[in-house]
Design an enzyme around this catalytic site. Sequence first.
Site, PDB file in Angstrom:
ATOM      1  N   ARG A 220      62.672 -21.962   9.125  1.00 19.47           N
ATOM      2  CA  ARG A 220      62.118 -22.539   7.910  1.00 19.47           C
ATOM      3  C   ARG A 220      62.375 -24.042   7.942  1.00 19.47           C
ATOM      4  O   ARG A 220      63.366 -24.507   8.499  1.00 19.47           O
ATOM      5  CB  ARG A 220      62.747 -21.916   6.660  1.00 19.47           C
ATOM      6  CG  ARG A 220      62.355 -20.463   6.411  1.00 19.47           C
ATOM      7  CD  ARG A 220      60.888 -20.348   6.031  1.00 19.47           C
ATOM      8  NE  ARG A 220      60.502 -18.983   5.678  1.00 19.47           N
ATOM      9  CZ  ARG A 220      60.001 -18.091   6.511  1.00 19.47           C
ATOM     10  NH1 ARG A 220      59.848 -18.426   7.787  1.00 19.47           N
ATOM     11  NH2 ARG A 220      59.660 -16.890   6.089  1.00 19.47           N
ATOM     12  N   ASP A 243      56.836 -25.260  13.761  1.00 20.86           N
ATOM     13  CA  ASP A 243      55.827 -24.470  13.061  1.00 20.86           C
ATOM     14  C   ASP A 243      56.061 -24.556  11.562  1.00 20.86           C
ATOM     15  O   ASP A 243      55.195 -24.177  10.776  1.00 20.86           O
ATOM     16  CB  ASP A 243      55.871 -23.005  13.517  1.00 20.86           C
ATOM     17  CG  ASP A 243      54.760 -22.175  12.875  1.00 20.86           C
ATOM     18  OD1 ASP A 243      53.588 -22.601  12.981  1.00 20.86           O
ATOM     19  OD2 ASP A 243      55.057 -21.129  12.267  1.00 20.86           O
ATOM     20  N   GLU A 248      56.492 -28.858   3.000  1.00 19.59           N
ATOM     21  CA  GLU A 248      55.401 -28.084   3.592  1.00 19.59           C
ATOM     22  C   GLU A 248      54.409 -27.678   2.506  1.00 19.59           C
ATOM     23  O   GLU A 248      54.825 -27.078   1.510  1.00 19.59           O
ATOM     24  CB  GLU A 248      55.979 -26.835   4.269  1.00 19.59           C
ATOM     25  CG  GLU A 248      55.004 -26.052   5.096  1.00 19.59           C
ATOM     26  CD  GLU A 248      55.643 -24.869   5.812  1.00 19.59           C
ATOM     27  OE1 GLU A 248      55.200 -23.727   5.567  1.00 19.59           O
ATOM     28  OE2 GLU A 248      56.593 -25.085   6.590  1.00 19.59           O
ATOM     29  N   HIS A 267      52.622 -23.576  10.200  1.00 17.54           N
ATOM     30  CA  HIS A 267      53.254 -22.316   9.775  1.00 17.54           C
ATOM     31  C   HIS A 267      52.360 -21.115  10.111  1.00 17.54           C
ATOM     32  O   HIS A 267      52.038 -20.276   9.256  1.00 17.54           O
ATOM     33  CB  HIS A 267      53.574 -22.332   8.277  1.00 17.54           C
ATOM     34  CG  HIS A 267      54.695 -21.394   7.908  1.00 17.54           C
ATOM     35  ND1 HIS A 267      55.541 -21.624   6.854  1.00 17.54           N
ATOM     36  CD2 HIS A 267      55.098 -20.225   8.458  1.00 17.54           C
ATOM     37  CE1 HIS A 267      56.425 -20.640   6.760  1.00 17.54           C
ATOM     38  NE2 HIS A 267      56.166 -19.779   7.733  1.00 17.54           N
ATOM     39  N   GLY A 270      53.496 -16.455  12.844  1.00 18.76           N
ATOM     40  CA  GLY A 270      53.367 -15.020  12.603  1.00 18.76           C
ATOM     41  C   GLY A 270      51.983 -14.611  12.141  1.00 18.76           C
ATOM     42  O   GLY A 270      51.721 -13.425  11.918  1.00 18.76           O
TER      43      GLY A 270
END
Length: 304
Positions: A220, A243, A248, A267, A270
């Site tokens: 994070r 990422d 953010e 981000h 995943g």
Amino acid sequence: MTLIVLVPDDYGVSALSSLDGVRAVRYEAGEPLPPEAADARVLVPKFLQGTNPADVYAKLPKLELVQLLSAGAERFIGSVPEGVLLSTCRGAHGGSTAEWAIGALLSIYRDFPAFDAARRERRWDFHRTDTLQDKRVLVVGAGDLGEQFRRRLEPFDATATLVGRTARDGVHGMDELPALLGEHDAVLVVVPLTDETTGMVDAAFLAAMPDGAILVNGARGPVVDTDALVAELTSGRLRAALDVTEPEPLPEDHPLWTAPGLFLTPHVAGSCTGSERRAYAVATSEIARFAAGEQPANLVKGDY
């Protein structure tokens, strides 16, 4: 008695249809809950939902379990009503994020961004590159994601050293981390976001990494001190693959946009094909345990 589970999409309705005694009911985030909410004992929040559904809890008088579709639970810890269980989706996205980390390292070592920039300029930029082979990668976080990364890294003839909260077979303890930083070519951070890990990658952490090393953040954004990282990137001493960032998304004038030596994605580690299937496979297993009167395997206790 039928177990009512509120799910945010049709995929969840389909995935949970295989469980006897469980009825999945679709709801829409931000809209009035269906009548079945009065009897719902399980809530599945929308994946990567921007806001915590705290306003929903009061409308679920029988809520007993919040089952996440993400491995990260930082937005829910401490806000789920007292007495309500919280379970993560650990095991669903580790492979995808590990794959992203491998791709990020390959992109940096093999200079793919520079070659693509040259292609767009119609310039034949022949030059030698570095390689992932023989690299030593320190993995801070020895859970599912860390293990998934090690399994994918070793076929590239590189080695991974895992660091966890406590030492165990094949895993170093966190107290060994400072001494290990200077011995590795890259550091992958995949820890959960907690009070303990917020700002963990600070100026001292970065200074302990050797010249030319690569920091990879698949955890994070707040785990890394952004200002300290920008300073190292600007000096050219370190490189990084991110990422996740803090803040953010990044504002237009943020220095990370133009920082040298940075591989940046929004981000998405995943977020790839099959993520829903993998997430609901874990969620279904967790809900099946709960329906059988057992505790979910990914139950959050304290700060994870």
